[in-house]
Design an enzyme around this catalytic site. Structure first.
Site, mmCIF file in Angstrom:
data_model
loop_
_atom_site.group_PDB
_atom_site.id
_atom_site.type_symbol
_atom_site.label_atom_id
_atom_site.label_comp_id
_atom_site.label_asym_id
_atom_site.label_seq_id
_atom_site.Cartn_x
_atom_site.Cartn_y
_atom_site.Cartn_z
ATOM 1 C CB ALA A 24 -10.503 2.351 -3.790
ATOM 2 C CB CYS A 70 -11.478 16.935 7.573
ATOM 3 S SG CYS A 70 -11.554 16.018 9.125
ATOM 4 C CE1 TYR A 127 -3.292 2.882 0.487
ATOM 5 C CE2 TYR A 127 -1.996 3.454 2.420
ATOM 6 C CZ TYR A 127 -2.962 3.776 1.493
ATOM 7 O OH TYR A 127 -3.594 4.994 1.558
ATOM 8 C CB THR A 183 -8.615 15.927 -2.125
ATOM 9 O OG1 THR A 183 -7.550 15.273 -1.435
ATOM 10 C CG2 THR A 183 -8.295 15.936 -3.598
ATOM 11 C CB SER A 184 -13.588 18.060 -1.753
ATOM 12 O OG SER A 184 -13.706 18.252 -0.376
ATOM 13 C CB SER A 240 -8.193 10.860 6.736
ATOM 14 O OG SER A 240 -6.925 10.564 6.279
ATOM 15 C CG ASP A 276 -0.950 14.243 1.129
ATOM 16 O OD1 ASP A 276 -1.735 14.504 2.051
ATOM 17 O OD2 ASP A 276 -0.273 13.210 1.116
HETATM 18 C C1 SPV Z 1 -3.357 10.388 4.098
HETATM 19 O O1 SPV Z 1 -3.876 9.439 4.691
HETATM 20 O O2 SPV Z 1 -3.129 11.463 4.652
HETATM 21 C C2 SPV Z 1 -2.984 10.239 2.687
HETATM 22 C C3 SPV Z 1 -2.976 8.890 2.092
HETATM 23 O O3 SPV Z 1 -2.639 11.186 2.059
HETATM 24 S S1 SPV Z 1 -1.541 8.038 2.508
HETATM 25 O O4 SPV Z 1 -0.587 8.123 1.436
HETATM 26 O O5 SPV Z 1 -1.922 6.658 2.756
HETATM 27 O O6 SPV Z 1 -0.979 8.630 3.701
HETATM 28 MN MN MN Z 2 -2.159 12.854 3.409
#
Ligand code: SPV
Ligand code: MN
Length: 601
Positions: free
Chosen positions: A379, A265, A212, A268-269, A263, A282
């Site tokens: 996903a 909250c 992942y 991205t939107s 996450s 990010d």
């Molecule tokens: C996050 O969870 O903050 C993400 C996805 O950006 S990850 O790459 O899994 O951290």
């Molecule tokens: Mn992130």
């Protein structure tokens, strides 16, 4: 292990530190073959080709799109087994997961020992931040996963040429990854031996038995820790923030914002609100610039985004991007006849197909006895930002962009107003440090669980929280042109229904943008400045053609003193445990509480 061509590519870098690391990795992981990659298209094509040939990715019907599956048990970041290696007897913070360094190194190296037997080792060079820039950090990635290398060619800027500029120095980050032994689905077999160990002083991360991307891709969430450590011992910041441009209509200007949201909250939107431009979604590096502003860059050049509720109505920009021709990797969705399906795509999902559990049938149970979702909730899609219609023209500017405002986005149903501006810089640091996100209740009527997540950076914090907050406070003292600090909460509810629509965030963005330029007055409250009704009414009309009533305003912007005092109490409890908090921060915490108490009486 290296043939003449590969050896020359390595030696051309003129850097003995790199050669030593590659030699050590070969000796440890014992690959069958080693390939050194440059920035050339030929090398990138090679990674893409083998990734499909070896089954790590499968082509989808849409040209350029591939699908990758992670192991059933490797669908998200493994927080428990992600640890900072800490010398014996040292303590960091209650917020940070650590393990004794010598012991930890021994363990992770033993899991990496022989991990690439029968496999090909890839040695890749990338650059965090724009190349040719004060922000740039060259990063060396060694991996046995073509999916990891392929993802990185999309998500990060090429770095082979950047490494040459190091002139032999060891000032680079290093990530060694192995997916470990694989099963018949090309998935990591020994998940119980999944480890992600971070050596801060050595600027290196060892990660094994995972695929992942949040666990495996060195440059993303592993590099954020190394950079955060480096930044907080130098004079800059590394934040879990998007960078975007806000464009108010008719005002002929752009104002750049950074935003940190836990996450789910709305991070991205927010960066994708129609009519605005995106630089990154990010991670940002922030530096004091000679124009008196703090400048920010996107550390990455792509998006590794959640593909859930991506449909033409709620997320038109991303929907278009993931359904059109381009290079794209989608992971852990449901695939039927070469077509990907995800949750909330605006169509009924097929009842059979292939997904993260293998052959999928509706109502099936996974190996752990839990019911299997058609597509995983986490996903993901992986794409390049510059291909988006809303990409900002300054996305690769080596000087970054000057920042007008920081946004901290929490999530609660009953405590915080939709948008507020902090009373001062130091109050803003308090606002950021006290971000909370509420998980949806598991049972009806049960209150959501609130997770405290300072600056949305909790998972990546690798310095004591006191030092981290001190550096935030100090940034404000170094700047002539201070960004304003805001807080948002898109999730207020009444009678279990959201008080705001998904796109209302456009109005909050435009209000914040206007505040940066002194366009709107605001009302001072114990928790910060809130908008005036009249300004919001106008903005709702202009931006969304919506009638915003006084009743809407009252429901949304009521200062919920009792709930806010409960939050203040929670914050007191968590921060009380921390040593060496800056006095200024403790004062902000106490003063907000006092203001609320006075307001209550
Ligand atoms: C996050 O969870 O903050 C993400 C996805 O950006 S990850 O790459 O899994 O951290
Ligand atoms: Mn992130």
């Amino acid at each position: 292990m290296l043939d003449e061509k590969n050896r020359k590519i390595l030696e051309d870098l003129g850097n003995e530190h790199i050669i030593k690391k590659v030699e050590e990795a070969i000796e440890l992981c014992k690959p069958e073959k080693v390939t050194i990659l440059t920035d050339s298209q030929e090398d990138i094509d090679y990674i893409r080709k083998i990734s499909k040939e070896n089954g790590e990715e499968k082509p989808l019907t849409m040209k350029g799109h591939t699908v990758h599956f992670d192991s059933y048990y490797d669908q998200a970041r493994d927080k428990e087994n992600t640890k900072v290696l800490l010398p014996k007897g040292k303590y960091m913070s209650d917020f940070i997961n650590t393990t004794e360094k010598e012991q930890g190194l021994k363990e992770v190296l033993s899991f990496l020992d022989g991990s690439m037997k029968g496999k090909e080792m890839l040695v890749c060079f990338f650059c965090l931040g724009p190349c040719n820039s004060k922000f740039a950090i060259p990063s060396l990635q060694i991996t046995d996963s073509f999916y990891v290398a392929h993802s990185e060619t999309i998500l990060f800027r090429p770095g082979y040429e950047e490494f040459k500029k190091l002139n032999g120095s060891d000032k680079f980050f290093y990530f060694l990854h192995s997916a470990g032994e694989l099963d018949e689905r090309n998935n990591t077999k020994n998940i119980d031996k999944r480890r992600i160990y971070i050596d801060l002083e050595g600027s290196r991360v060892f990660t094994v038995n995972n695929q992942y991307a949040g666990n495996s891709v060195g440059l993303k969430k592993l590099a954020i820790r190394l950079a955060l450590y480096k930044a907080n011992h130098e004079d800059w910041l590394c934040e879990h923030m998007f960078v975007m441009g806000v464009h108010p209509e008719g005002k002929n200007r752009v104002t750049y914002f950074t935003g940190a949201f836990p996450s789910a909250c709305g991070k991205t939107s927010t960066a994708m609100v129609p009519g605005q431009t995106i630089i990154g979604d990010d991670i940002a590096y922030l530096r004091v610039w000679n124009d008196g502003y703090v400048h920010a860059v996107n550390v990455e050049q792509g998006i590794f985004g959640i593909i859930q509720d991506v449909n033409p109505e709620d997320d038109p920009v991303i929907y278009k991007a993931v359904t059109t021709l381009r290079e794209l990797i989608v992971s852990n969705v449901l695939v039927v006849d070469g077509k990907p399906h995800w949750l909330g795509m605006g169509q009924d999902l097929p009842k059979e197909g292939y997904n993260y559990a293998g052959d999928y049938k509706e109502e099936m149970k996974g190996p752990d006895g839990e019911s299997v979702s058609p597509a995983n909730k986490n996903a993901r899609y992986t794409i390049r930002i510059k291909e988006l219609d809303n990409a900002d023209p300054d996305a690769d500017n080596p000087d970054g962009v000057p920042i007008g405002g920081f946004i901290y986005g929490g999530r609660d149903s009953d405590t915080s107003v939709p948008v507020l501006e902090s009373l001062s810089w130091s109050h803003g640091v308090y606002v950021g440090a006290t971000v909370e996100s509420e998980t949806t209740a598991a049972a009806i009527g049960q209150a959501g669980i609130r997770k405290h997540n300072p600056m949305a950076n909790l998972d990546f914090l690798v310095v004591p929280v006191g030092l981290y907050l001190k550096n935030h406070l100090e940034l404000g003292k170094k700047l002539k042109n201070l960004p304003k600090i805001f807080h948002t909460n898109y999730f207020l509810k009444e009678n279990d229904k959201y008080l705001n629509a998904i796109l209302d965030k456009k109005v909050w963005l435009l209000w914040m943008e206007g505040r940066v330029h002194g366009d709107y007055e605001a009302i001072e409250t114990p928790i910060g400045f809130i908008p005036k009704y009249e300004d919001l009414r106008k903005l709702f009309k202009e931006a969304l053609n919506k009638e915003y009533t006084e009743d809407d305003y009252k429901k949304q912007f009521t200062i919920r003193v009792k709930k806010l005092l409960e939050k203040a109490e929670r914050m007191k409890e968590v921060f009380e445990k921390e040593k060496d908090l800056p006095e200024e921060f403790v004062k902000e915490m106490e003063e907000e509480r006092k203001r609320l108490e006075t307001y209550e009486s």
